[in-house]
Design a protein around this motif. Structure first.
Motif, PDB file in Angstrom:
ATOM      1  N   LYS A  35       0.871  -1.056   0.197  1.00 35.92           N
ATOM      2  CA  LYS A  35       0.021   0.040   0.130  1.00 35.92           C
ATOM      3  C   LYS A  35       0.799   1.384   0.003  1.00 35.92           C
ATOM      4  N   THR A  36       1.013   1.835  -1.052  1.00 33.06           N
ATOM      5  CA  THR A  36       1.869   2.956  -1.229  1.00 33.06           C
ATOM      6  C   THR A  36       0.981   4.025  -1.941  1.00 33.06           C
ATOM      7  N   LYS A  37       1.486   5.329  -1.985  1.00 32.15           N
ATOM      8  CA  LYS A  37       0.464   6.371  -2.746  1.00 32.15           C
ATOM      9  C   LYS A  37       0.767   6.132  -4.189  1.00 32.15           C
ATOM     10  N   GLU A  38       2.070   5.894  -4.581  1.00 39.23           N
ATOM     11  CA  GLU A  38       2.490   5.961  -5.774  1.00 39.23           C
ATOM     12  C   GLU A  38       2.892   4.799  -6.304  1.00 39.23           C
ATOM     13  N   LYS A  39       3.302   4.333  -7.594  1.00 37.02           N
ATOM     14  CA  LYS A  39       3.826   3.209  -8.147  1.00 37.02           C
ATOM     15  C   LYS A  39       5.158   3.060  -7.696  1.00 37.02           C
ATOM     16  N   LEU A  40       6.206   2.143  -8.055  1.00 42.06           N
ATOM     17  CA  LEU A  40       7.502   1.742  -7.699  1.00 42.06           C
ATOM     18  C   LEU A  40       8.042   2.755  -8.483  1.00 42.06           C
ATOM     19  N   PHE A  41       7.854   3.049  -9.801  1.00 40.42           N
ATOM     20  CA  PHE A  41       9.043   4.021 -10.569  1.00 40.42           C
ATOM     21  C   PHE A  41       8.160   4.995 -11.122  1.00 40.42           C
ATOM     22  N   CYS A  42       7.041   5.313 -10.736  1.00 34.05           N
ATOM     23  CA  CYS A  42       6.417   6.592 -11.343  1.00 34.05           C
ATOM     24  C   CYS A  42       5.366   6.941 -10.291  1.00 34.05           C
ATOM     25  N   ASP A  43       4.895   8.198 -10.398  1.00 26.45           N
ATOM     26  CA  ASP A  43       3.971   8.775  -9.441  1.00 26.45           C
ATOM     27  C   ASP A  43       2.559   8.434  -9.770  1.00 26.45           C
ATOM     28  N   CYS A  44       1.905   7.571 -10.509  1.00 29.09           N
ATOM     29  CA  CYS A  44       0.754   7.230 -10.658  1.00 29.09           C
ATOM     30  C   CYS A  44       0.005   6.404  -9.382  1.00 29.09           C
ATOM     31  N   PRO A  45      -1.193   6.655  -9.218  1.00 27.33           N
ATOM     32  CA  PRO A  45      -1.730   6.194  -8.027  1.00 27.33           C
ATOM     33  C   PRO A  45      -1.876   4.689  -7.970  1.00 27.33           C
ATOM     34  N   THR A  46      -1.932   3.922  -7.130  1.00 31.50           N
ATOM     35  CA  THR A  46      -1.748   2.389  -6.944  1.00 31.50           C
ATOM     36  C   THR A  46      -3.313   1.799  -6.584  1.00 31.50           C
ATOM     37  N   THR A  71      -2.172   5.824 -15.499  1.00 33.16           N
ATOM     38  CA  THR A  71      -0.965   5.299 -16.022  1.00 33.16           C
ATOM     39  C   THR A  71      -0.249   6.538 -16.634  1.00 33.16           C
ATOM     40  N   CYS A  72       1.063   6.386 -17.178  1.00 35.64           N
ATOM     41  CA  CYS A  72       1.986   7.374 -17.771  1.00 35.64           C
ATOM     42  C   CYS A  72       2.921   6.700 -18.757  1.00 35.64           C
ATOM     43  N   PRO A  92      -7.158 -12.512 -21.976  1.00 33.47           N
ATOM     44  CA  PRO A  92      -6.950 -13.294 -23.487  1.00 33.47           C
ATOM     45  C   PRO A  92      -8.462 -13.297 -23.910  1.00 33.47           C
ATOM     46  N   GLY A  93      -9.281 -13.462 -23.198  1.00 36.88           N
ATOM     47  CA  GLY A  93     -10.785 -13.354 -23.926  1.00 36.88           C
ATOM     48  C   GLY A  93     -11.203 -12.418 -24.847  1.00 36.88           C
ATOM     49  N   THR A  94     -10.726 -11.191 -24.338  1.00 34.82           N
ATOM     50  CA  THR A  94     -11.092  -9.833 -25.194  1.00 34.82           C
ATOM     51  C   THR A  94     -10.076  -9.436 -25.757  1.00 34.82           C
ATOM     52  N   GLY A  95      -8.776  -9.758 -25.452  1.00 30.85           N
ATOM     53  CA  GLY A  95      -7.785  -9.184 -25.905  1.00 30.85           C
ATOM     54  C   GLY A  95      -7.050  -7.792 -25.425  1.00 30.85           C
ATOM     55  N   ARG A  96      -7.882  -7.347 -24.374  1.00 31.15           N
ATOM     56  CA  ARG A  96      -7.865  -6.073 -23.758  1.00 31.15           C
ATOM     57  C   ARG A  96      -6.690  -6.069 -22.638  1.00 31.15           C
ATOM     58  N   VAL A  97      -5.940  -5.153 -22.466  1.00 31.19           N
ATOM     59  CA  VAL A  97      -5.007  -5.048 -21.457  1.00 31.19           C
ATOM     60  C   VAL A  97      -5.537  -3.488 -20.530  1.00 31.19           C
ATOM     61  N   ASP A  98      -5.142  -3.739 -19.307  1.00 33.95           N
ATOM     62  CA  ASP A  98      -5.460  -2.769 -18.306  1.00 33.95           C
ATOM     63  C   ASP A  98      -4.090  -2.495 -17.540  1.00 33.95           C
ATOM     64  N   TYR A  99      -3.565  -1.325 -17.723  1.00 37.59           N
ATOM     65  CA  TYR A  99      -2.163  -0.969 -17.165  1.00 37.59           C
ATOM     66  C   TYR A  99      -2.440  -0.280 -15.715  1.00 37.59           C
ATOM     67  N   ASN A 100      -3.592  -0.181 -15.056  1.00 37.35           N
ATOM     68  CA  ASN A 100      -3.583   0.422 -13.921  1.00 37.35           C
ATOM     69  C   ASN A 100      -2.765  -0.340 -12.905  1.00 37.35           C
ATOM     70  N   ARG A 101      -2.585  -1.510 -12.793  1.00 37.15           N
ATOM     71  CA  ARG A 101      -1.952  -2.174 -12.108  1.00 37.15           C
ATOM     72  C   ARG A 101      -0.664  -2.339 -12.446  1.00 37.15           C
TER      73      ARG A 101
END
Ligand SMILES: [Zn+2]
Length: 453
Positions: A15-26, A38-39, A125-134
């Motif tokens: 649980k951090t405010k920012e990601k490991l190598f950028c300041d995006c929310p987690t 994302t950034c 893999p079902g829809t082929g979509r990717v979510d980079y929020n994580r």
């Protein structure tokens, strides 16, 4: 019985405010829209340079390393690139640190190492979509020695570990968010890895299944090959996974954009360790003066201990401990759920126990109410009012029921009078049933005796 050896690799998001190598929310687990946290860094855009490593994630990893009795490494901890190709990893490599802590221990299980890494995105893999929020959220990975011998060992260890991690208040603590890889081998067989396990229950089931599968395979004359299998939470079985990469294929290299981690002495010293279950047990025993057997049970689950303290600050601690350790835990275990999955909270438990303590309802009614409010979250006071469940004090009313029961149960009455004293309990049960638990058992017994002796 062939000896079973089980080791674990447990990934827990921090649980951090920012990601490991950028300041995006987690907070990806709460965000509904894909690709908003994302950034260019966490989506691996060409030329994007990582920020300096997140200090708060480093603190968390150090804290966890200390709690697991690891030796802390302080210099030249390289962050490496682990290469593989999959749509959840836009840069083509995952950043993973060298061990921060090594040679630790929790109960009887040795901890080989603890390190930090970044989480990949989520690919469907079902829809082929990717979510980079994580993508880029810090994870701590804990690697154990193969010191566990059964599914029960693993369950106990993981419960203890997760409880300890919860005490840090530094992990993202949402159901199904941990990822566990299990290494398992039966004496004389190859090591099999099981991936994609998301819960303690899942790990338990996967290992049980896998031990059975390997034993059956060998009984039929087959050999257990070294392989990686996936676990399907729905069907509770493991199936072979096709994994293209082996460790050599990951082509680990130190990330040239990130200087090796060095922990200054002052940085390490400034980390305050949280209260551990052990410390809390001592504190609770002293402060609330409850028996050791109860404080021991309470601290095993941080949420339960929190509930206890919130209630015990308002109601008699002895009564509270008794009800939580006996009734509340029994009801939760019976349902196979954790406190957070129920509707019970400190407010309604205070209300309920107050009614028991003030004698407004009997214990029997209190237990019945608890059974209900755990699922519904209703106000016990309101139920008691609406359904007339208050304790009956009027002896007249009770005597009427006692007489009724005596009339209706001639056999039991005869038994009692001929010396079978246990018949009295039977009659008492009948009275309580008619009274819907609203009477005091001691008074009922007294009245029955008065009539029968
Ligand atoms: Zn980012």
């Amino acid at each position: 019985m062939k000896e079973v050896k089980i080791g674990l690799e447990i990934h827990v998001p921090l649980k951090t405010k920012e990601k490991l190598f950028c300041d995006c929310p987690t907070d990806y687990y709460e965000v509904e829209r894909p690709n908003v946290n994302t950034c260019p860094v966490c989506t691996g855009m060409p030329g994007a340079k990582p920020f300096p490593i997140n200090e708060s994630a480093l603190e968390s990893a150090l804290m966890i390393s200390k709690l697991l009795n690891c030796e802390t490494r302080t210099t030249n901890i390289f962050v490496k690139r682990k290469h593989y190709n999959y749509p959840d990893l836009p840069s083509g490599y995952q950043r993973t640190s060298e061990p921060i802590g090594i040679n630790g221990r929790l109960s009887r299980v040795r901890i080989w190492e603890i390190h930090l890494e970044e989480d990949p995105g989520r690919y469907d893999p079902g829809t082929g979509r990717v979510d980079y929020n994580r993508s880029g959220v810090p994870l701590v990975e804990i690697v154990t020695a193969p010191d566990m011998k059964s599914p029960e060992d693993v369950r106990n260890f993981m419960r203890e570990l997760m409880n300890l991690l919860r005490y840090t208040e530094r992990i993202i603590d949402v159901g199904g968010i941990i990822r566990v890889d299990v290494n398992i081998s039966l004496e004389g067989g190859a090591r099999v890895e099981i991936k994609n396990i998301n819960s303690i229950k899942g790990a338990y089931k996967a290992i049980r299944y896998e031990i059975m599968r390997q034993k059956n395979l060998r009984r039929r004359g087959g050999t257990v090959r070294r392989e990686t299998r996936g676990f399907n939470e729905k069907s509770m079985i493991t199936t072979p996974l096709r994994i293209k990469e082996t460790a050599e294929d990951y082509r680990y290299i130190p990330d040239p954009d990130i200087p090796p981690i060095v922990f200054e002495k002052s940085f390490i010293e400034k980390i305050k360790l949280p209260e551990t279950p052990q410390n809390r047990r001592e504190r609770i025993s002293k402060r609330y003066r409850i028996p050791e057997k109860y404080s021991k049970i309470l601290v095993k689950d941080k949420e339960i201990a929190d509930l206890f303290e919130e209630v015990a600050d308002r109601i008699d601690p002895g009564l509270t401990a008794n009800w939580i350790c006996r009734e509340v835990l029994r009801q939760l275990n019976y349902r196979g759920i954790e406190l957070r999955e129920s509707r019970l909270n400190s407010k309604i438990l205070i209300e309920l126990l107050n009614q028991v303590k003030e004698g407004e309802i009997t214990e029997a009614v209190g237990k019945k109410l608890l059974e209900r409010i755990i699922d519904t979250g209703e106000s016990p006071q309101r139920i008691v009012k609406a359904e007339g469940l208050g304790r009956v004090h009027a002896v007249d009313e009770l005597l009427d029921v006692v007489d009724e029961v005596i009339e209706e149960n001639a056999t039991a009455v005869r038994d009692y009078r001929s010396g079978k004293k246990e018949a009295l309990n039977f009659l008492m049960g009948k009275v309580m049933k008619k009274m819907r638990g609203r009477a005091d058992t001691n008074i009922v017994i007294e009245l029955l005796r008065e009539r029968l002796d």
